[in-house]
Design an enzyme around this catalytic site. Structure first.
Site, mmCIF file in Angstrom:
data_model
loop_
_atom_site.group_PDB
_atom_site.id
_atom_site.type_symbol
_atom_site.label_atom_id
_atom_site.label_comp_id
_atom_site.label_asym_id
_atom_site.label_seq_id
_atom_site.Cartn_x
_atom_site.Cartn_y
_atom_site.Cartn_z
ATOM 1 C CG ASP A 1 32.313 54.734 5.146
ATOM 2 O OD1 ASP A 1 31.446 53.859 4.984
ATOM 3 O OD2 ASP A 1 32.018 55.927 5.351
HETATM 4 C C1 BGC Z 1 28.540 55.417 5.107
HETATM 5 C C2 BGC Z 1 28.726 54.882 6.501
HETATM 6 C C3 BGC Z 1 27.916 53.625 6.702
HETATM 7 C C4 BGC Z 1 28.286 52.616 5.628
HETATM 8 C C5 BGC Z 1 27.571 51.290 5.760
HETATM 9 C C6 BGC Z 1 28.685 54.351 4.044
HETATM 10 O O1 BGC Z 1 28.269 54.823 2.799
HETATM 11 O O2 BGC Z 1 29.474 56.454 4.890
HETATM 12 O O3 BGC Z 1 28.394 55.865 7.443
HETATM 13 O O4 BGC Z 1 28.144 53.114 7.978
HETATM 14 O O5 BGC Z 1 27.986 53.175 4.361
HETATM 15 O O6 BGC Z 1 26.239 51.370 5.441
#
Ligand code: BGC
Length: 757
Positions: free
Chosen positions: A295
């Protein structure tokens, strides 16, 4: 200390190597990729394991904190030429994507194509209902169709890879990200996970309109303690395997070829460093062959978690745990070369991660045609087509849940009735899409007011009064609202959450409506005109006072582009509502986490009225206000007794459970029959009910149909104390019912294996 650390390090890397040796045999048909890997420098390899938010195309969007290296300054084009990134995410547009891809395949040494990713959770330009709302349709086939439509629109806009579906189970409604998933139940969650993967990926991954799926967040994120965003999760291995993992397994079985490692730690081990789950379970046991992406900056966060001494150590832990791609932190670029040179990360581990990335790019067809899905003409052709807009309306209608309809106040008549539309969400256009739809094109999205006007045409007698802002009073607002209510035959009271009250980083300490809206509701309901409350929400809410007591209650979530039209369709009875709650609505905020499938306690409350010495709260009984699975329609249904045939399930056989359902109402409508079971006596406490099947049926007035479900012992199994998956012979209760708390149980018996005493 040093010795212990060295030992751990050596054992982690040898475990990682073991996983690689096992999967390498399967890589025989990828000789081209092996030749490519052999030519790559360690820096180019680290680049193939590094992903970044698109710095140019993202400029105008506030999606995440700006936590990465500034590539605008350091030169995105130069980075691509140097092969320092595997792809970009959250930049949208076929023409720009094409220009960036040209740099990769014409000007970089190895000409490896980029992959473009994005958070497409419930549509790109056309927005479908939030995933939680769509789960209320209890119709995975519908989710498959909207995912397909989202894939067509996204690939036309230059996206190859979506960070979706979000398959975290949401059992604590304080956690804002409940909005992104399919709710509290693992069975329903698994059905929707698989359907969405099939929809996104389409028939063949290399098709130009196929969108690589990425079920997230692996795993346990939904178990965040106290429902607080990014918090630790603590849970038993049984709960992990029976509640949180099944939707992932279903998604991988449906062919998902990537997954995202979660931010949280699970029982003390951050998922970014969780070798046992990320490699042991995922790779070795489940044989997952896709790629694992971190993530957003989650590898770097191992330092704050306090399990890595510094960023270099964090990169080491992540790659050794099995996280192939570092999102946004740049740690793999910065540290993998020296970690490999120093012998702390075996080169084979890096090579295997690179192999997974390249293999996935190859499966997507990017090596054959780097410009796949980068066609501006397709983007013009396939964005917001009439068919997609129709589907948005259909899915929005199917997501609406009618909780309560006293005295048949709904459906409304289009003429001859004076309607007052009151509340902060009546005319609102800023909160239609939901919390995670950053690429939505909402310019002619349909507000609630507009939808009502579209339906009523010139004949409308509609008064619109705001009454208050979502979290602020308006001077004179309540007085105006009460006057409008008095003057009307029926009030539509549009209350709920703004879209930034749920979603990521939007945990709440309680799940009440904001006080200003509650006050408005009290005054409006006291005016005496029948009130239909329309809730806009990204989670289950605790409904109180006048809202709870309103004549009718309708859950409308965030429904996207066609919000107003879909709500009007249901309110005026063009369609009979058919949604079911995928999350229990509790009596009170303090019951969270609250879900129907809790374990049997030793002192269950027998009646809701008995507060003494029972598993419940002093002033609040351990019931839902509206349970999981609940949802009314404009007809009514009678359920016959559950038929269990001879009443036995042979060890290696199946049992068929059936019930006859009759439409006792006056119009045709859809019913969702739900099969629940309970293991009466087991070696561990088991849930008081578990969903095992759903059947949708559409019946004319007076019509009956028999629904049947088949069970085998595997569906009755669970993990025992030693984590062995077992099915234990004995008695089971079964319900075929309209919700998780309704119905009358029948009993059947799972017989032991032949010959066993
Ligand atoms: C979120 C993810 C997301 C990623 C990219 C993160 O803050 O937890 O779900 O895919 O950002 O935008």
């Amino acid at each position: 200390m040093t010795t212990r650390r060295r030992f751990l390090l050596a054992s982690a890397s040898s475990l990682a190597l073991l996983a690689i040796t096992r999967s390498a045999t399967a890589a025989g048909d990828d000789a081209d990729l092996e030749a490519l890997i052999a030519r790559m420098t360690i820096e180019e390899k680290a680049g193939q394991l590094s992903l970044f938010a698109d710095p140019l195309r993202l400029a105008s969007r506030r999606i995440n904190p700006d936590a990465g290296p500034s590539m605008v300054d350091s030169g995105l084009a130069q980075r691509i030429r140097e092969g320092r990134l595997m792809g970009l995410f959250n930049g949208v547009g076929a023409a720009d994507g094409r220009a960036l891809q040209r740099i990769a395949v014409e000007q970089s040494r190895l000409k490896i194509p980029l992959i473009f990713g994005a958070d497409v959770l419930h549509g790109l330009a056309t927005v479908f209902p939030i995933p939680l709302g769509e789960a209320a349709s209890f119709d995975p086939a519908l989710a498959e169709r909207t995912a397909r439509a989202a894939a067509v629109e996204s690939t036309a806009a230059g996206i190859h890879w979506t960070f979706a579906p979000m398959v975290d189970i949401g059992r604590d409604q304080r956690w804002g990200r409940v909005a992104e998933g399919a709710g509290e139940d693992p069975y329903l969650g698994a059905l929707f996970a698989a359907a969405r993967v099939r929809g996104f990926q389409g028939r063949k991954l290399s098709d130009a309109d196929s969108l690589l799926a990425c079920p997230k967040h692996f795993v346990g994120y939904g178990g965040a303690l106290g429902g607080m965003e990014y918090n630790s999760a603590e849970m038993s291995e049984q709960t992990l395997h029976e509640v949180y993992l099944p939707p992932f397994k279903a998604a991988f079985d449906a062919g998902a070829l990537s997954t995202m490692a979660a931010f949280n730690d699970l029982n003390g081990v951050p998922m970014m460093a969780h070798h046992r789950l990320m490699t042991g379970l995922l790779r070795e046991q489940w044989r997952f062959r896709g790629m694992v992406v971190s993530d957003y900056t989650a590898d770097r966060e191992l330092v704050m978690h306090g399990v890595a001494r510094n960023e270099r150590d964090a990169a080491r832990l992540s790659i050794l745990a099995g996280v192939d791609i570092s999102m946004q932190s740049d740690l793999y670029n910065q540290h993998l070369p020296s970690l490999v040179a120093g012998g702390e990360v075996p080169l084979a581990v890096v090579d295997e991660a690179v192999r997974r990335v390249l293999r996935t790019k190859k499966r997507l067809g990017l090596f054959d045609d780097p410009y796949r899905s980068l066609d501006p003409a397709a983007q013009r052709r396939d964005t917001r087509t009439p068919a997609t807009l129709d589907l948005a309306r259909e899915s929005a209608r199917a997501s609406i849940v009618l909780l309560k309809n006293d005295r048949g106040v709904l459906p409304l008549r289009k003429t001859g009735q004076k309607i007052a539309l009151i509340g902060p969400f009546g005319a609102d256009t800023a909160n239609l899409a939901g919390p995670w739809a950053p690429f939505s094109d909402m310019k002619d999205a349909v507000s609630l007011e507009q939808g009502l006007r579209n339906a009523m045409g010139g004949r409308a007698t509609l008064t619109v009064v705001k009454g208050c802002d979502p979290e602020r009073t308006i001077r004179g607002g309540i007085e105006d609202a009460v006057a409008a209510a008095r003057d009307a035959d029926v009030v539509l009271l549009a209350l709920g959450e703004t879209q930034d009250m749920s979603g990521e980083a939007a945990s709440q300490t309680d799940i009440l409506l904001p006080i200003e809206q509650q006050k408005l509701a009290e005054a409006v309901v006291a005016a005496g005109t029948p009130v239909v409350v329309l809730l806009r929400n990204g989670r289950a809410l605790a409904l109180e006072g006048a809202v709870r007591d309103a004549a009718a209650l309708v859950v409308t979530w965030f429904l996207g582009t066609q919000t107003g039209n879909a709500i009007a369709d249901v309110l005026f009875g063009e369609v009979s509502p058919s949604g079911r709650l995928p999350v229990s609505f509790p009596q009170s905020s303090g019951q969270q986490p609250f879900f129907y499938g809790h374990r049997s306690t030793g002192r269950p409350q027998t009646t809701a009225k008995d507060p003494y010495w029972k598993a419940r709260y002093r002033y609040v009984s351990h019931d839902a206000l509206y349970p999981f699975g609940h949802g009314l329609t404009y007809a009514s249904f009678r359920y016959g007794d559950v038929e269990v045939g001879p009443g036995t399930l042979p060890w290696d056989g199946t049992i068929t459970l059936a019930a006859t359902i009759t439409n006792t109402g006056r119009r045709e409508a859809e019913e969702t029959a739900q099969l629940y079971v309970r293991d009466r006596v087991a070696s561990l406490t088991r849930p008081v009910r578990e969903l095992k099947g759903i059947r949708k049926l559409r019946l004319a007035p007076g019509e009956s149909a028999r629904v049947t479900f088949t069970l085998s012992r595997a569906e009755l199994g669970f993990h025992d104390e030693q984590m062995r998956f077992v099915s234990e012979p004995g008695a089971f209760d079964a319900w075929i019912a309209p919700s998780a708390t309704a119905g009358k149980a029948a009993t059947f018996e799972l017989l032991g294996p032949a010959g066993a005493s």
